[in-house]
Write an enzyme that holds these catalytic residues in place. Sequence first.
Site, PDB file in Angstrom:
ATOM      1  N   GLU A   1       0.839  -1.200   0.000  1.00  0.00           N
ATOM      2  CA  GLU A   1       0.000   0.000   0.000  1.00  0.00           C
ATOM      3  C   GLU A   1       0.873   1.248   0.000  1.00  0.00           C
ATOM      4  O   GLU A   1       0.824   2.079  -0.914  1.00  0.00           O
ATOM      5  CB  GLU A   1      -0.897  -0.029   1.225  1.00  0.00           C
ATOM      6  CG  GLU A   1      -1.659   1.245   1.532  1.00  0.00           C
ATOM      7  CD  GLU A   1      -2.249   1.183   2.935  1.00  0.00           C
ATOM      8  OE1 GLU A   1      -3.470   0.994   3.040  1.00  0.00           O
ATOM      9  OE2 GLU A   1      -1.480   1.301   3.924  1.00  0.00           O
TER      10      GLU A   1
ATOM     11  N   ASP B   1     -10.072   2.141   5.821  1.00  0.00           N
ATOM     12  CA  ASP B   1     -10.030   1.916   4.379  1.00  0.00           C
ATOM     13  C   ASP B   1     -11.019   2.832   3.658  1.00  0.00           C
ATOM     14  O   ASP B   1     -10.714   3.364   2.584  1.00  0.00           O
ATOM     15  CB  ASP B   1     -10.353   0.457   4.045  1.00  0.00           C
ATOM     16  CG  ASP B   1      -9.134  -0.446   4.144  1.00  0.00           C
ATOM     17  OD1 ASP B   1      -8.225  -0.131   4.947  1.00  0.00           O
ATOM     18  OD2 ASP B   1      -9.076  -1.468   3.436  1.00  0.00           O
TER      19      ASP B   1
END
Length: 433
Positions: A105, A301
């Site tokens: 990420e 998220d």
Amino acid sequence: MKMILLNISLKRKCRYLFFLAAINFLFEADITGQTKKNAVGTNPAIVTGKYPDLFKEAGYSQSDIDKKIQKAFYDVFEGPGKVYFEVGDSMAYVSDLKNHDARTEGLSYGMMIAVQLDKKNMFDRIWRWSKKYLQHQDGPREAYFAWSINPQTMKKNSEGSASDGELYYITSLLFAANRWGNNTGIDYYGEARKILDAMWKKDGTGNIFNLINTTSKQISFVPEGNGYTWTDPSYHLPAFYEVWALYAKDGHEQFYKDCADTSRAFLHRACDSVTALNADYTEFSGKAHTTRWAPAAFRYDSWRVPMNIAMDYVWFGKDKLWQQDYAKRLQHFFRSKGVNTFEDQFNTDGSAPEFILQAGGFKKLRHSIGLVGTVASTALINKEKNSTEFINELWNAKLQPYEDGYFDPYYDGLLYLFSLMHLSGRYQIIKPK
């Protein structure tokens, strides 16, 4: 006489045919124009090459905007709380300090920031480190990346992939190829194609699949096992699929366009019709998906979804009406919670969650700068005057420790910097030179 009449007749016929052709041309031009308008919206950046600078429109000077972005970059990548660490002469990694790991990420986010800001050395360093330590070179996972590693022990926390990492790696590599070419030491396009070509060969052998569920045409949570059958709304980046369709040139252009449209339709279902909030994880239907680590809710998220939708609106503009309504609903909700005070976890109906997902050892709701940034990015969509409240809130926010000692220069910091880039027009489609 017959010849004269014939000539007159032919002239009239030619004029008539020319008239019909002209009408037909205008009709087709109108249809083409309407199709283009419907397909890409009104003046999207892919057509104009122009990106709005909402800070400038809000009255901030160019000098102050430049300093703001330079300071944010310094804080995240160079300052005392930095998350970027160079290794030797040619490599570097980005670390999630609070979780004591480096993950795809953040590594791929770092590459995207580097290519957007034209920092080639930084980009190359992160890519070399990712390739050497995380990318699988053979077996069922070939070309995919292990999503997490301890950068101190170099022990992988998992061999499996998180699909968003590959999504960002591929897109940033394609942009790098467009910006710097492929003859400066790294074949960026070749590296992007390596991942994509390997992805298309994954058919479930070894329980490893395509990053995208090919039946639903939606990105998987993870391309492995049961994780291939559900998704994460924040992984839905229709703008990136459009970029793949333009620049990957791997023969799957129509599939990527279909995925972009499918993601847009999915977000309609996943975002609450009143609050516009979505759950962190969902089924492909948009229905909330509860995981073993947390009940379904709007959490960390989910913060990324407003920013992703704003990006798609500016870059390609193919879903403008819904996106405008979405931005108004989302801003209305967060305004109702206080522009300067809204917290960072909610049930999708806007109520407070009973379960609070902890971060960095802290189990507390707070006014997080990462969410402040992504909510502010919706001002790119909603042009109503009161959107400026969210722009000003982001401008005045500071990436610094909270009173209780909590500090996240990684996730908060990266989303903060991304949002500044979006709102200043510095997060762009990088076209080939």
